[in-house]
Design a protein around this motif. Structure first.
Motif, mmCIF file in Angstrom:
data_model
loop_
_atom_site.group_PDB
_atom_site.id
_atom_site.type_symbol
_atom_site.label_atom_id
_atom_site.label_comp_id
_atom_site.label_asym_id
_atom_site.label_seq_id
_atom_site.Cartn_x
_atom_site.Cartn_y
_atom_site.Cartn_z
ATOM 1 N N LYS A 63 0.994 -0.961 -0.065
ATOM 2 C CA LYS A 63 0.002 -0.018 -0.088
ATOM 3 C C LYS A 63 0.842 1.078 0.014
ATOM 4 C CE LYS A 63 -3.672 2.378 2.664
ATOM 5 N NZ LYS A 63 -4.751 2.334 3.622
ATOM 6 N N ALA A 64 1.948 1.317 0.906
ATOM 7 C CA ALA A 64 2.720 2.414 0.972
ATOM 8 C C ALA A 64 3.786 2.748 -0.459
ATOM 9 C CB ALA A 64 3.894 2.079 2.096
ATOM 10 N N ALA A 65 4.131 1.530 -1.074
ATOM 11 C CA ALA A 65 4.800 1.454 -2.298
ATOM 12 C C ALA A 65 3.970 2.090 -3.438
ATOM 13 C CB ALA A 65 5.212 0.055 -2.700
ATOM 14 N N GLU A 66 2.740 1.605 -3.572
ATOM 15 C CA GLU A 66 1.717 2.030 -4.511
ATOM 16 C C GLU A 66 1.198 3.621 -4.353
ATOM 17 O OE1 GLU A 66 -1.292 -1.002 -4.531
ATOM 18 O OE2 GLU A 66 0.092 -2.463 -5.490
ATOM 19 N N THR A 71 11.209 -2.345 -9.122
ATOM 20 C CA THR A 71 11.388 -3.037 -7.848
ATOM 21 C C THR A 71 11.459 -1.966 -6.860
ATOM 22 O OG1 THR A 71 12.920 -4.890 -8.930
ATOM 23 C CG2 THR A 71 12.826 -4.412 -6.497
ATOM 24 N N VAL A 72 10.334 -1.945 -5.924
ATOM 25 C CA VAL A 72 10.307 -0.710 -4.776
ATOM 26 C C VAL A 72 10.380 -1.564 -3.538
ATOM 27 C CG1 VAL A 72 8.721 0.604 -3.936
ATOM 28 C CG2 VAL A 72 8.485 0.131 -6.291
ATOM 29 N N THR A 73 11.539 -0.917 -2.694
ATOM 30 C CA THR A 73 11.507 -1.485 -1.380
ATOM 31 C C THR A 73 11.147 -0.771 -0.245
ATOM 32 O OG1 THR A 73 13.379 -3.027 -2.592
ATOM 33 C CG2 THR A 73 13.430 -2.848 -0.071
ATOM 34 N N PRO A 74 9.921 -0.935 0.324
ATOM 35 C CA PRO A 74 9.537 -0.329 1.488
ATOM 36 C C PRO A 74 10.315 -0.936 2.797
ATOM 37 C CG PRO A 74 7.815 -0.862 0.178
ATOM 38 C CD PRO A 74 8.933 -1.596 -0.317
ATOM 39 N N MET A 75 10.316 -0.018 3.623
ATOM 40 C CA MET A 75 10.934 -0.635 4.968
ATOM 41 C C MET A 75 10.255 0.127 6.253
ATOM 42 S SD MET A 75 14.472 1.511 5.656
ATOM 43 C CE MET A 75 14.865 0.923 7.101
ATOM 44 N N MET A 76 10.200 -0.676 7.256
ATOM 45 C CA MET A 76 9.427 -0.209 8.432
ATOM 46 C C MET A 76 10.379 0.982 9.165
ATOM 47 S SD MET A 76 7.358 -1.839 11.515
ATOM 48 C CE MET A 76 5.856 -2.177 10.643
ATOM 49 N N GLU A 77 9.990 2.125 9.246
ATOM 50 C CA GLU A 77 10.950 2.986 10.221
ATOM 51 C C GLU A 77 10.595 2.978 11.393
ATOM 52 O OE1 GLU A 77 12.758 6.197 7.067
ATOM 53 O OE2 GLU A 77 10.990 6.922 7.855
ATOM 54 N N LYS A 78 11.393 3.539 12.147
ATOM 55 C CA LYS A 78 11.280 3.665 13.743
ATOM 56 C C LYS A 78 9.865 3.943 14.336
ATOM 57 C CE LYS A 78 16.227 4.235 14.279
ATOM 58 N NZ LYS A 78 17.271 5.024 14.819
ATOM 59 N N ASN A 79 9.254 4.625 13.549
ATOM 60 C CA ASN A 79 7.754 5.259 14.012
ATOM 61 C C ASN A 79 6.805 4.300 13.487
ATOM 62 O OD1 ASN A 79 7.620 5.600 11.101
ATOM 63 N ND2 ASN A 79 7.088 7.858 11.312
ATOM 64 N N GLY A 80 7.227 3.100 12.985
ATOM 65 C CA GLY A 80 6.178 2.162 12.564
ATOM 66 C C GLY A 80 5.520 2.333 11.092
#
Length: 141
Positions: free
Chosen positions: A34-37, A122-131
């Motif tokens: 969802k974040a990537a899109e 290729t899209v690479t989301p990551m979870m940041e410290k704030n979630g």
């Protein structure tokens, strides 16, 4: 009889642990997708500065805003407008080459543009410290 009951209970517990892990990975994949899109829609709209602003901190530390805009202008603009984008794969991982350990989802899309009939994004989301899931990497070929 007690031994077989113990094995059955151990099997049930193991199944629950595995299913919980699978569900957590799938949940992460969906949130990251969802974040990537949402992020890709900024690029599709030509909002390159906003896409940089919405990227993960690690992304912004490695690529300046000007570098990002220049890269997109030289690569994406010649491809023309987006025609279609279809999810090919999404894989949860906690390690990536050249990146700190964390929570990542590597997502690949089969994409078609006006001037590029077959591309893989290729899209690479990551979870940041704030979630929050934010994009930490983007490649197109």
């Amino acid at each position: 009889m007690k031994a077989s009951l113990g094995l059955v209970l151990a099997g049930v517990v193991l199944t629950i642990v595995v299913m919980t892990s699978v569900y957590a990975d799938q949940s992460a994949e969906k949130a990251a997708q969802k974040a990537a899109e949402s992020w890709l829609s900024l690029i599709d709209s030509g909002e390159y500065s906003e896409s940089w602003n919405e990227a993960a901190q690690i992304f912004k530390q490695k690529v300046s805003l000007q570098q990002w805009k220049s890269s997109l202008e030289s690569v994406r603009i010649p491809f023309g407008k987006l025609k279609s984008r279809r999810l090919k794969a999404a894989t949860y991982t906690e390690t990536l080459p050249g990146a700190p350990d964390g929570k990542y989802v590597v997502i690949q899309y089969e994409t078609t543009f006006d001037n590029k009939k077959s591309a893989i994004e290729t899209v690479t989301p990551m979870m940041e410290k704030n979630g929050q899931w934010r994009v930490s990497g983007y490649f197109i070929r």
